[in-house]
Design a protein around this motif. Structure first.
Motif, PDB file in Angstrom:
ATOM      1  N   MET A 118       0.828  -1.202   0.000  1.00 27.39           N
ATOM      2  CA  MET A 118       0.000   0.000   0.000  1.00 27.39           C
ATOM      3  C   MET A 118       0.863   1.253   0.000  1.00 27.39           C
ATOM      4  O   MET A 118       0.580   2.214  -0.738  1.00 27.39           O
ATOM      5  N   ALA A 119       1.911   1.275   0.816  1.00 24.88           N
ATOM      6  CA  ALA A 119       2.803   2.442   0.856  1.00 24.88           C
ATOM      7  C   ALA A 119       3.452   2.657  -0.509  1.00 24.88           C
ATOM      8  O   ALA A 119       3.554   3.791  -0.992  1.00 24.88           O
ATOM      9  N   ALA A 120       3.883   1.560  -1.140  1.00 24.26           N
ATOM     10  CA  ALA A 120       4.521   1.670  -2.452  1.00 24.26           C
ATOM     11  C   ALA A 120       3.542   2.202  -3.500  1.00 24.26           C
ATOM     12  O   ALA A 120       3.914   3.039  -4.348  1.00 24.26           O
ATOM     13  N   ARG A 174       3.412  10.158  -7.121  1.00 27.31           N
ATOM     14  CA  ARG A 174       4.689  10.483  -7.764  1.00 27.31           C
ATOM     15  C   ARG A 174       5.648  11.150  -6.785  1.00 27.31           C
ATOM     16  O   ARG A 174       6.417  12.046  -7.143  1.00 27.31           O
ATOM     17  N   ASP A 175       5.556  10.703  -5.537  1.00 27.37           N
ATOM     18  CA  ASP A 175       6.394  11.282  -4.481  1.00 27.37           C
ATOM     19  C   ASP A 175       6.817  10.165  -3.526  1.00 27.37           C
ATOM     20  O   ASP A 175       6.006   9.654  -2.759  1.00 27.37           O
ATOM     21  N   PRO A 176       8.095   9.751  -3.568  1.00 27.87           N
ATOM     22  CA  PRO A 176       8.549   8.656  -2.697  1.00 27.87           C
ATOM     23  C   PRO A 176       8.473   8.966  -1.210  1.00 27.87           C
ATOM     24  O   PRO A 176       8.526   8.051  -0.381  1.00 27.87           O
ATOM     25  N   SER A 177       8.326  10.248  -0.860  1.00 26.33           N
ATOM     26  CA  SER A 177       8.225  10.609   0.561  1.00 26.33           C
ATOM     27  C   SER A 177       6.781  10.783   1.010  1.00 26.33           C
ATOM     28  O   SER A 177       6.523  11.077   2.178  1.00 26.33           O
ATOM     29  N   PHE A 178       5.819  10.597   0.087  1.00 24.06           N
ATOM     30  CA  PHE A 178       4.417  10.839   0.423  1.00 24.06           C
ATOM     31  C   PHE A 178       3.901   9.865   1.473  1.00 24.06           C
ATOM     32  O   PHE A 178       3.180  10.239   2.391  1.00 24.06           O
ATOM     33  N   ALA A 179       4.258   8.592   1.349  1.00 28.23           N
ATOM     34  CA  ALA A 179       3.760   7.561   2.265  1.00 28.23           C
ATOM     35  C   ALA A 179       4.907   6.697   2.749  1.00 28.23           C
ATOM     36  O   ALA A 179       5.893   6.490   2.039  1.00 28.23           O
ATOM     37  N   PRO A 186       6.880  11.911   5.660  1.00 22.27           N
ATOM     38  CA  PRO A 186       5.687  11.301   5.061  1.00 22.27           C
ATOM     39  C   PRO A 186       4.411  11.978   5.534  1.00 22.27           C
ATOM     40  O   PRO A 186       4.284  12.358   6.704  1.00 22.27           O
ATOM     41  N   ARG A 187       3.461  12.134   4.615  1.00 23.67           N
ATOM     42  CA  ARG A 187       2.162  12.694   4.971  1.00 23.67           C
ATOM     43  C   ARG A 187       1.134  11.589   5.230  1.00 23.67           C
ATOM     44  O   ARG A 187       0.070  11.857   5.785  1.00 23.67           O
ATOM     45  N   VAL A 188       1.487  10.373   4.806  1.00 18.81           N
ATOM     46  CA  VAL A 188       0.626   9.222   5.059  1.00 18.81           C
ATOM     47  C   VAL A 188       1.444   8.129   5.743  1.00 18.81           C
ATOM     48  O   VAL A 188       2.495   7.734   5.240  1.00 18.81           O
TER      49      VAL A 188
END
Length: 421
Positions: free
Chosen positions: A99-101, A108-113, A138-140
């Motif tokens: 899910m994180a991937a 399109r942001d590797p730091s988003f989750a 991370p925001r998620v």
């Protein structure tokens, strides 16, 4: 009311005072919530119903994880909620990793989750980064239940990507978004429910959602659920008594011996054949409502009158709690090694986490079949079966480690009810 609550009341008696979440919301200490039931379209034959275990299996697939992640990204983007903090709860660690991937991919942001797991060496650092919320954090946060006791007031969305079969668990996870946060002018939070867990919403305790009813948004893509397995007729009480005696006879009147039999593929196969076949065990599972329970524990219930029966997830949870150090030594790793370590062989920990997560959903037979390791959760992380076995040290080495792990899995276990076998 849930069984754990009944046990607590039996022991302590009725509570002298209760302060519900609904009352705390009315008093202004906690925030109200909106509810969005974003259910996949489940193609189920008329008259059938979907068990939580079937739903878990449908959700923990690469395709469905991708669908949920894409849908969630669109939902969060509607009102710029993708810039706020969200927590996503998944079925198990391998599901959370997928899910994180997928959330990283759609954003399109590797730091988003980020996947936050107790098995990761940097889990505490990730939690702190998520709490503080610096640029690049991370925001998620995607987890199984690790974040259920963490205080993060500026979380505005709680996402249930796992079925919840308990009102207390539902409340504890959803309540993570209920803390006020004046810094972001937070006045409510949103619960995104992808598994119809809303049926366990205790409105007396939590209050009703502010939008009065669930806003149902069905995904464009469908989940095909196989409900073709024939459910045999019910077993009568007299048959259960006779069957219990047969179980005791075949296991030498020893529950420990029954577990030992189950750790051996050949002995297990002979036992099942002498007992009456796999269909009989499936009958018992349905008859007793013990979905998610290992076959050996279903038989222990009938043969030895076990009260608090462990689930497969209980067995996996206890394995990592008590046998994690043993496994690291067996894999010739340092005691504090984690999957993310760069040293050779540390990836094997990640492999066994995925394997045991698979066992928790499908049972021990699945781990004994070579084609299991050609499924997406394995191939995506470890390559083809040939690549995996070659890197592991050969199929014999992999098989030997599996046999050793099975012996540990089928030891005495503490069930979620808190009692030991």
């Amino acid at each position: 009311m849930d069984a754990p609550h009944l046990k607590a009341f039996e022991y302590f008696g009725e509570p002298v005072f209760a302060y519900s979440m609904a009352q705390a919301i009315n008093d202004g200490y906690l925030l109200p919530f909106l509810l969005e039931s974003r259910l996949p379209t489940l193609e189920i034959p008329d008259g059938e119903f979907l068990l939580d275990e079937q739903l878990e299996r449908s959700i923990v697939t690469a395709e469905q994880t991708r669908t949920i992640a894409s849908d969630l990204w669109k939902a969060l983007s509607r009102f710029d909620e993708n810039q706020r903090k969200s927590i996503v709860f998944c079925v198990n660690n391998s599901h959370a990793e997928m899910m994180a991937a997928e959330l990283q991919r759609v954003s399109r942001d590797p730091s988003f989750a980020a996947h936050v797991s107790a098995s990761h060496r940097d889990s505490q650092t990730l939690i702190e980064q998520f709490q503080i919320g610096h640029e690049g954090s991370p925001r998620v946060a995607v987890s199984v239940d690790l974040l259920s006791k963490v205080s993060i007031p500026d979380v505005t969305n709680v996402v249930l990507a796992r079925p919840i079969a308990n009102s207390a668990v539902f409340s504890s996870l959803v309540a993570l978004g209920a803390l006020p946060c004046d810094a972001i002018s937070k006045r409510y939070f949103t619960v995104f429910d992808y598994c119809d867990s809303v049926r366990f919403l205790d409105t007396d305790w939590m209050g009703a959602p502010e939008n009065d009813r669930a806003i149902v948004q069905r995904s464009e893509r469908s989940v095909i659920v196989d409900t073709s397995d024939h459910v045999p007729e019910m077993v009568e009480p007299n048959d259960l008594r006779e069957l219990g005696q047969s179980i005791r006879n075949l296991s030498k009147n020893s529950r420990q011996h029954l577990l030992k039999i189950w750790a051996s593929r050949d002995q297990r196969s002979r036992f099942i054949e002498e007992l009456g076949g796999q269909t009989l065990i499936e009958t018992l599972t349905h008859r007793l409502g013990m979905h998610g329970v290992d076959d050996v524990d279903v038989l222990a219930k009938v043969g030895f009158g076990v009260e608090d029966v462990a689930t497969r997830k209980d067995r996996v949870r206890q394995f990592w709690g008590f046998e994690g150090t043993w496994l690291r030594k067996k894999l010739e790793l340092k005691e504090n090694s984690f999957e993310s370590d760069g040293n050779a062989g540390s990836w094997k920990l990640a492999f066994w986490r995925v394997a045991l997560d698979h066992y928790s959903l499908y049972g021990i037979d699945a781990l004994e079949r070579g084609n299991t390791y050609q499924l997406p959760p394995f191939v995506g992380q470890f390559g083809s079966f040939q690549t995996l076995t070659s890197k592991y040290g050969g199929p014999k080495k992999l098989r030997a480690d599996l046999e050793a792990i099975k012996e540990k899995i089928y030891g005495p276990v503490v069930s979620s009810g808190g009692d030991t076998e």
